[in-house]
Scaffold this motif. Structure first.
Motif, PDB file in Angstrom:
ATOM      1  N   SER A  25      16.614  41.614 -29.975  1.00 12.76           N
ATOM      2  CA  SER A  25      15.568  41.410 -30.742  1.00 12.76           C
ATOM      3  C   SER A  25      14.889  42.525 -31.161  1.00 12.76           C
ATOM      4  O   SER A  25      14.278  42.858 -32.434  1.00 12.76           O
ATOM      5  CB  SER A  25      14.686  40.187 -29.994  1.00 12.76           C
ATOM      6  N   THR A  26      14.612  43.526 -30.164  1.00 13.00           N
ATOM      7  CA  THR A  26      13.844  44.739 -30.605  1.00 13.00           C
ATOM      8  C   THR A  26      14.626  45.597 -31.502  1.00 13.00           C
ATOM      9  O   THR A  26      14.152  46.069 -32.610  1.00 13.00           O
ATOM     10  CB  THR A  26      13.710  45.467 -29.273  1.00 13.00           C
ATOM     11  N   LEU A  27      16.132  45.787 -31.512  1.00 14.83           N
ATOM     12  CA  LEU A  27      16.821  46.515 -32.203  1.00 14.83           C
ATOM     13  C   LEU A  27      16.686  45.815 -33.862  1.00 14.83           C
ATOM     14  O   LEU A  27      16.831  46.465 -34.780  1.00 14.83           O
ATOM     15  CB  LEU A  27      18.476  46.235 -31.738  1.00 14.83           C
ATOM     16  N   ARG A  28      16.511  44.475 -33.951  1.00 16.40           N
ATOM     17  CA  ARG A  28      16.689  43.827 -35.124  1.00 16.40           C
ATOM     18  C   ARG A  28      15.237  44.457 -36.108  1.00 16.40           C
ATOM     19  O   ARG A  28      15.259  44.299 -37.170  1.00 16.40           O
ATOM     20  CB  ARG A  28      16.652  42.330 -35.125  1.00 16.40           C
ATOM     21  N   ASP A  29      14.009  44.224 -34.968  1.00 15.50           N
ATOM     22  CA  ASP A  29      12.825  44.522 -35.707  1.00 15.50           C
ATOM     23  C   ASP A  29      12.620  45.748 -36.762  1.00 15.50           C
ATOM     24  O   ASP A  29      13.080  46.836 -36.144  1.00 15.50           O
ATOM     25  CB  ASP A  29      11.675  44.788 -34.438  1.00 15.50           C
ATOM     26  N   GLU A  30      12.174  45.558 -37.780  1.00 15.69           N
ATOM     27  CA  GLU A  30      12.402  46.546 -38.664  1.00 15.69           C
ATOM     28  C   GLU A  30      11.297  47.942 -38.466  1.00 15.69           C
ATOM     29  O   GLU A  30      11.599  48.898 -38.862  1.00 15.69           O
ATOM     30  CB  GLU A  30      11.770  46.205 -40.179  1.00 15.69           C
ATOM     31  N   ARG A  31      10.505  47.475 -37.283  1.00 14.26           N
ATOM     32  CA  ARG A  31       9.439  48.520 -37.161  1.00 14.26           C
ATOM     33  C   ARG A  31       9.911  49.482 -35.937  1.00 14.26           C
ATOM     34  O   ARG A  31       9.470  50.605 -35.570  1.00 14.26           O
ATOM     35  CB  ARG A  31       8.214  48.180 -36.429  1.00 14.26           C
ATOM     36  N   THR A  32      11.178  49.219 -35.460  1.00 12.77           N
ATOM     37  CA  THR A  32      11.724  49.989 -34.431  1.00 12.77           C
ATOM     38  C   THR A  32      12.414  51.273 -35.079  1.00 12.77           C
ATOM     39  O   THR A  32      13.219  51.426 -36.182  1.00 12.77           O
ATOM     40  CB  THR A  32      13.186  49.269 -33.708  1.00 12.77           C
ATOM     41  N   ASP A  33      11.987  52.556 -34.294  1.00 17.22           N
ATOM     42  CA  ASP A  33      12.370  53.839 -35.071  1.00 17.22           C
ATOM     43  C   ASP A  33      13.683  54.177 -34.587  1.00 17.22           C
ATOM     44  O   ASP A  33      14.221  53.589 -33.754  1.00 17.22           O
ATOM     45  CB  ASP A  33      11.295  54.845 -34.896  1.00 17.22           C
ATOM     46  N   SER A  34      14.127  55.398 -35.255  1.00 17.50           N
ATOM     47  CA  SER A  34      15.628  55.614 -34.740  1.00 17.50           C
ATOM     48  C   SER A  34      15.977  56.158 -33.566  1.00 17.50           C
ATOM     49  O   SER A  34      16.771  55.717 -32.752  1.00 17.50           O
ATOM     50  CB  SER A  34      16.122  57.010 -35.772  1.00 17.50           C
ATOM     51  N   PRO A  35      15.036  57.092 -32.816  1.00 18.77           N
ATOM     52  CA  PRO A  35      15.215  57.291 -31.430  1.00 18.77           C
ATOM     53  C   PRO A  35      15.442  55.877 -30.599  1.00 18.77           C
ATOM     54  O   PRO A  35      15.941  55.766 -29.585  1.00 18.77           O
ATOM     55  CB  PRO A  35      14.085  58.023 -31.215  1.00 18.77           C
ATOM     56  N   THR A  36      14.337  54.936 -30.837  1.00 22.67           N
ATOM     57  CA  THR A  36      14.415  53.720 -30.130  1.00 22.67           C
ATOM     58  C   THR A  36      15.673  52.745 -30.229  1.00 22.67           C
ATOM     59  O   THR A  36      16.312  52.347 -29.415  1.00 22.67           O
ATOM     60  CB  THR A  36      13.059  52.896 -30.204  1.00 22.67           C
ATOM     61  N   PHE A  37      15.873  52.847 -31.563  1.00 22.03           N
ATOM     62  CA  PHE A  37      17.353  52.273 -32.090  1.00 22.03           C
ATOM     63  C   PHE A  37      18.333  52.768 -31.350  1.00 22.03           C
ATOM     64  O   PHE A  37      19.096  51.869 -30.872  1.00 22.03           O
ATOM     65  CB  PHE A  37      17.365  52.417 -33.439  1.00 22.03           C
ATOM     66  N   ARG A  38      18.604  54.167 -31.245  1.00 19.73           N
ATOM     67  CA  ARG A  38      19.911  54.600 -30.572  1.00 19.73           C
ATOM     68  C   ARG A  38      19.777  54.347 -29.050  1.00 19.73           C
ATOM     69  O   ARG A  38      20.758  54.061 -28.527  1.00 19.73           O
ATOM     70  CB  ARG A  38      19.703  56.084 -30.873  1.00 19.73           C
ATOM     71  N   ARG A  39      18.542  54.353 -28.351  1.00 22.91           N
ATOM     72  CA  ARG A  39      18.486  54.052 -27.032  1.00 22.91           C
ATOM     73  C   ARG A  39      19.115  52.571 -26.781  1.00 22.91           C
ATOM     74  O   ARG A  39      19.532  52.239 -25.926  1.00 22.91           O
ATOM     75  CB  ARG A  39      17.153  54.271 -26.715  1.00 22.91           C
ATOM     76  N   LEU A  40      18.380  51.640 -27.623  1.00 18.79           N
ATOM     77  CA  LEU A  40      18.777  50.168 -27.268  1.00 18.79           C
ATOM     78  C   LEU A  40      20.058  49.978 -27.708  1.00 18.79           C
ATOM     79  O   LEU A  40      20.997  49.074 -26.861  1.00 18.79           O
ATOM     80  CB  LEU A  40      17.689  49.370 -28.235  1.00 18.79           C
ATOM     81  N   ALA A  41      20.690  50.766 -28.726  1.00 18.19           N
ATOM     82  CA  ALA A  41      22.076  50.442 -28.943  1.00 18.19           C
ATOM     83  C   ALA A  41      23.002  50.907 -27.663  1.00 18.19           C
ATOM     84  O   ALA A  41      23.907  50.004 -27.336  1.00 18.19           O
ATOM     85  CB  ALA A  41      22.566  51.184 -30.292  1.00 18.19           C
ATOM     86  N   ASP A  42      22.700  51.964 -27.360  1.00 20.55           N
ATOM     87  CA  ASP A  42      23.361  52.487 -25.973  1.00 20.55           C
ATOM     88  C   ASP A  42      23.002  51.705 -24.848  1.00 20.55           C
ATOM     89  O   ASP A  42      24.062  51.185 -24.173  1.00 20.55           O
ATOM     90  CB  ASP A  42      22.641  53.935 -25.919  1.00 20.55           C
ATOM     91  N   GLU A  43      22.058  51.022 -24.602  1.00 19.32           N
ATOM     92  CA  GLU A  43      21.936  49.930 -23.770  1.00 19.32           C
ATOM     93  C   GLU A  43      22.557  48.667 -23.629  1.00 19.32           C
ATOM     94  O   GLU A  43      23.352  48.454 -22.886  1.00 19.32           O
ATOM     95  CB  GLU A  43      20.224  49.765 -23.324  1.00 19.32           C
ATOM     96  N   LEU A  44      22.675  48.239 -24.797  1.00 22.88           N
ATOM     97  CA  LEU A  44      23.305  47.107 -25.351  1.00 22.88           C
ATOM     98  C   LEU A  44      24.893  47.306 -25.083  1.00 22.88           C
ATOM     99  O   LEU A  44      25.535  46.546 -24.545  1.00 22.88           O
ATOM    100  CB  LEU A  44      23.052  46.508 -26.802  1.00 22.88           C
ATOM    101  N   VAL A  45      25.391  48.418 -25.591  1.00 32.65           N
ATOM    102  CA  VAL A  45      26.694  48.681 -25.355  1.00 32.65           C
ATOM    103  C   VAL A  45      27.082  48.494 -23.995  1.00 32.65           C
ATOM    104  O   VAL A  45      28.377  48.010 -23.686  1.00 32.65           O
ATOM    105  CB  VAL A  45      27.059  50.099 -26.157  1.00 32.65           C
ATOM    106  N   THR A  46      26.403  49.153 -22.945  1.00 29.84           N
ATOM    107  CA  THR A  46      26.757  49.241 -21.756  1.00 29.84           C
ATOM    108  C   THR A  46      26.938  47.854 -21.276  1.00 29.84           C
ATOM    109  O   THR A  46      27.826  47.543 -20.440  1.00 29.84           O
ATOM    110  CB  THR A  46      25.856  49.923 -20.797  1.00 29.84           C
ATOM    111  N   LEU A  47      26.092  46.810 -21.626  1.00 28.09           N
ATOM    112  CA  LEU A  47      26.140  45.288 -21.236  1.00 28.09           C
ATOM    113  C   LEU A  47      27.219  44.700 -21.793  1.00 28.09           C
ATOM    114  O   LEU A  47      28.077  44.268 -20.961  1.00 28.09           O
ATOM    115  CB  LEU A  47      24.826  44.676 -21.746  1.00 28.09           C
ATOM    116  N   LEU A  48      27.691  44.969 -22.981  1.00 29.92           N
ATOM    117  CA  LEU A  48      28.772  44.396 -23.666  1.00 29.92           C
ATOM    118  C   LEU A  48      29.959  45.142 -23.047  1.00 29.92           C
ATOM    119  O   LEU A  48      31.133  44.336 -22.875  1.00 29.92           O
ATOM    120  CB  LEU A  48      28.781  44.785 -25.130  1.00 29.92           C
TER     121      LEU A  48
END
Ligand SMILES: O=P(O)(O)OC[C@H]1O[C@H](OP(=O)(O)OP(=O)(O)O)[C@H](O)[C@@H]1O
Ligand SMILES: O=c1cc[nH]c(=O)[nH]1
Ligand SMILES: [Mg+2]
Length: 211
Positions: A16-39
């Motif tokens: 949900s945070t990844l989808r949010d248009e207000r999420t900046d690139s550094p946060t996007f990269r960190r969340l993508a990284d965390e999500l991948v580990t769960l996947l």
């Protein structure tokens, strides 16, 4: 083809945070990284192992270790590169290959601009990383290339999938040993081929660029 949707509140929260248009690139990269580990935890459920004899401080026993040849991880550039570290954190001994692919904005057809991976993938388990499964064209081409090189077990990790892309993969990759693991299957594609509600252009959001 099998599809596994990771149904977990932490996955839904981070997505949900990844989808949010207000999420900046550094946060996007960190969340993508965390999500991948769960996947990756789900995606590696069938990673090949073999028994190994070990001795604990208490006694001898039998454990397991990853078999050889090691799994191959293939991020699809650009956006898939943002998933590599999250994956290799769980599979640190994996070999890494690369596929550079771009989808034409008008025709939505994928083309491959870089390939760097072993010619012979006979008997190899391969994990393909691409955050977006939209029309499915990119992953169909990528996975057919891996299978043509001999890969006999391919798992694609995607942050988001569209039903149209899942349907194309089921049609084009019927009878192949392919699994898709994703955080969510969204509603549909829009006229421009973007996933709805989606998260926009994953590569642009990851790297803060346009195009
Ligand atoms: O399922 P499809 O319809 O083929 O679309 C999905 C592809 O589109 C995006 O890549 P893009 O072409 O934007 O390249 P990029 O990663 O360099 O941004 C995405 O990262 C996938 O690779
Ligand atoms: O929604 C989409 C579709 C393709 N590629 C993206 O980055 N996002
Ligand atoms: Mg892009």
């Amino acid at each position: 083809m099998r599809i596994h949707v990771a149904d977990h509140p932490l996955v839904a929260h981070k997505l949900s945070t990844l989808r949010d248009e207000r999420t900046d690139s550094p946060t996007f990269r960190r969340l993508a990284d965390e999500l991948v580990t769960l996947l990756a935890y789900e995606a590696t459920r069938d990673v090949r192992t073999e028994p190994v004899e070990i001795t604990t401080p208490v006694t001898a026993t039998t454990g397991v270790r990853l078999t050889h040849p090691r799994p191959l991880v293939v991020p699809i550039l650009r956006a898939g590169l943002g998933m590599l570290e999250g994956m290799t954190r769980l599979l640190p001994t994996a070999e890494v290959g690369f596929l550079g692919m771009i989808r034409d904005e008008e025709t939505l057809q994928p083309s491959t601009y870089a390939t760097r991976m072993p010619d012979d993938l006979s008997g190899r388990q391969v994990y393909v990383l691409d955050p977006m499964l939209a029309t499915g064209g990119t992953l169909v081409v990528a996975i057919n290339e891996l299978i043509a090189r001999g890969a006999d077990d391919v798992t694609a990790l995607c942050l988001l999938a569209a039903p149209e892309g899942v349907a194309l993969m089921e049609r084009e990759l019927a009878g192949t040993p392919v699994t898709v693991v994703t955080a969510a299957v969204d509603e549909r594609l829009n006229e421009a081929g973007f996933i709805v509600p989606g998260l926009g252009d994953a590569g642009d959001r990851m790297y803060g660029t346009a195009g």
